[in-house]
Design an enzyme around this catalytic site. Structure first.
Site, PDB file in Angstrom:
ATOM      1  N   HIS A 180      -2.803  12.770  -2.146  1.00  0.00           N
ATOM      2  CA  HIS A 180      -3.355  12.146  -3.226  1.00  0.00           C
ATOM      3  C   HIS A 180      -3.826  10.698  -2.982  1.00  0.00           C
ATOM      4  O   HIS A 180      -3.516   9.616  -2.057  1.00  0.00           O
ATOM      5  CB  HIS A 180      -2.512  11.740  -4.348  1.00  0.00           C
ATOM      6  CG  HIS A 180      -1.304  10.488  -3.992  1.00  0.00           C
ATOM      7  ND1 HIS A 180      -0.472  11.146  -3.336  1.00  0.00           N
ATOM      8  CD2 HIS A 180      -0.729   9.976  -4.811  1.00  0.00           C
ATOM      9  CE1 HIS A 180       0.810  10.536  -3.051  1.00  0.00           C
ATOM     10  NE2 HIS A 180       0.176   9.770  -4.091  1.00  0.00           N
ATOM     11  N   ASP A 193      -3.918   7.181  -5.293  1.00  0.00           N
ATOM     12  CA  ASP A 193      -2.882   6.300  -6.098  1.00  0.00           C
ATOM     13  C   ASP A 193      -3.957   6.117  -7.309  1.00  0.00           C
ATOM     14  O   ASP A 193      -5.040   5.312  -7.178  1.00  0.00           O
ATOM     15  CB  ASP A 193      -2.147   4.936  -5.706  1.00  0.00           C
ATOM     16  CG  ASP A 193      -0.997   5.568  -4.394  1.00  0.00           C
ATOM     17  OD1 ASP A 193      -0.268   6.599  -4.924  1.00  0.00           O
ATOM     18  OD2 ASP A 193      -0.637   4.569  -4.101  1.00  0.00           O
ATOM     19  N   HIS A 205      -2.665   9.694   0.719  1.00  0.00           N
ATOM     20  CA  HIS A 205      -1.092   9.704   1.333  1.00  0.00           C
ATOM     21  C   HIS A 205      -0.632  11.168   1.332  1.00  0.00           C
ATOM     22  O   HIS A 205      -0.911  11.598  -0.147  1.00  0.00           O
ATOM     23  CB  HIS A 205      -0.890   8.607   1.485  1.00  0.00           C
ATOM     24  CG  HIS A 205      -0.436   8.211   0.181  1.00  0.00           C
ATOM     25  ND1 HIS A 205      -1.354   7.262  -0.365  1.00  0.00           N
ATOM     26  CD2 HIS A 205       0.962   8.266  -0.692  1.00  0.00           C
ATOM     27  CE1 HIS A 205      -0.807   7.308  -1.738  1.00  0.00           C
ATOM     28  NE2 HIS A 205       0.160   7.391  -1.900  1.00  0.00           N
ATOM     29  N   ARG A 237       7.568   0.368  -3.786  1.00  0.00           N
ATOM     30  CA  ARG A 237       5.866  -0.039  -3.939  1.00  0.00           C
ATOM     31  C   ARG A 237       5.205  -1.112  -4.682  1.00  0.00           C
ATOM     32  O   ARG A 237       5.476  -1.529  -5.714  1.00  0.00           O
ATOM     33  CB  ARG A 237       4.966   1.602  -3.843  1.00  0.00           C
ATOM     34  CG  ARG A 237       4.436   1.134  -3.500  1.00  0.00           C
ATOM     35  CD  ARG A 237       3.111   2.431  -3.846  1.00  0.00           C
ATOM     36  NE  ARG A 237       3.083   3.054  -5.563  1.00  0.00           N
ATOM     37  CZ  ARG A 237       2.157   3.952  -6.464  1.00  0.00           C
ATOM     38  NH1 ARG A 237       2.453   4.522  -5.274  1.00  0.00           N
ATOM     39  NH2 ARG A 237       2.731   3.392  -7.584  1.00  0.00           N
TER      40      ARG A 237
END
Length: 311
Positions: A137, A139, A287, A302
């Protein structure tokens, strides 16, 4: 199945199944647009992890002051390699945010657990499914302005497993069959938050979030705002259909496009160690976090940087 360029194109035209189609044969693997060239880095060492994507940055201590000159050179490395890695960086979440702010305003994600601050998305995994992992995907493409990039820091590393992979979606676009490129030229696709989070939220919350974040349209192929590279910009988590095509044709083409991130030639795989950090360009990559460490814990934080509207 795998198909040749000719067969892949014919399969799309004729509506035949290409669910697992990857084009066979040699692939063009270039880190730059044709008019761009690599230049030496003067303020740190660079160890490429492959010919295309991913590099470890050596000789930088992120605890220390990051000058504008260093930031600019790190940014150049980010654009070249799409994801850059740092080892042995014992920083905390506050410093992680300070570094990210050098690239822009920080983003919040209402669907992910927060750390000490609303700008920190905390992923604490181990014995409990379900998980956000095991899917390629990009983000937050359900936003009108998806993230520019993100900095990920592992707080707790499992004794084995838990790697993360990134795929270069400019290379994925470069190697599409020419008539597939023609089919998607100028097309937009719908991106929706619901498919990616439906299994984690009850119906009431899903409806609430869909009202707050209605579906948006982005180009199927976006132009990177800094490098000018054409980049495949659809992903299986959030892209639901191509505008202007009937459902069957849209689904068929999207399945083919989704599969392109699976080509190993476009990927880099990073094995985490304590105090490792990854910084990726969300405009150029997908990723995939590998969930193979059960029942050991894996805790990551993150921080994402606000991006712009894809064009």
């Amino acid at each position: 199945m795998t198909v040749t360029v000719e067969n892949a194109s014919r399969s799309l035209r004729d509506g035949a199944a290409v669910d697992n189609a990857l084009v066979e044969g040699p692939r063009a693997l270039r880190r730059f647009a044709p008019e761009q060239v690599s230049r030496p880095y003067e303020l740190f060492g660079v160890r490429p992890l492959g010919p295309l994507i991913g590099a470890e940055i050596q000789g930088v201590d992120l605890r220390a002051h990051v000058s504008e000159e260093l930031r600019a050179e790190l940014h150049r490395a980010l654009l070249e390699f799409k994801v850059i890695f740092f080892r042995d960086q014992p920083i905390d979440s506050a410093r992680q945010q300070e570094i990210a702010r050098m690239w822009g305003e920080l983003e919040t994600n209402p669907f992910i657990d927060q750390g000490e601050d609303a700008h920190i998305a905390r992923f604490a995994k181990g014995a409990m499914p379900p998980s956000y992992e095991n899917v390629w995907h990009t983000d937050v493409t359900w936003r009108e302005e998806p993230a520019l990039g993100a900095i990920l820091r592992l707080v707790e590393v499992p004794p084995m497993g838990g790697d993360t992979l990134w795929a270069d979606m400019a290379a994925a676009y470069d190697n599409l069959p020419e008539d597939v490129k023609e089919r998607i030229e100028g097309r937009t696709a719908v991106h929706d938050v619901i498919p990616g989070f439906a299994r984690f939220l009850d119906e009431e919350r899903l409806l609430e979030w869909q009202d707050r974040f209605p579906p948006v349209e982005h180009p199927v192929v976006r132009t990177h705002p800094e490098t000018g590279r054409r980049t495949l910009f659809v992903n299986v988590s959030f892209t639901t259909r191509i505008v202007g095509l009937d459902r069957a044709e849209s689904d068929e083409i999207l399945r083919f496009l989704f599969q392109q991130a699976h080509a190993p030639e476009y990927q880099v795989r990073f094995s985490w160690e304590p105090n490792s950090i990854a910084f990726w360009d969300n405009r150029a990559t997908q990723h995939y976090a590998v969930n193979d460490y059960h029942p050991h814990p894996r805790v990551a934080e993150r921080v994402a940087i606000v991006g712009d509207r894809p064009f």
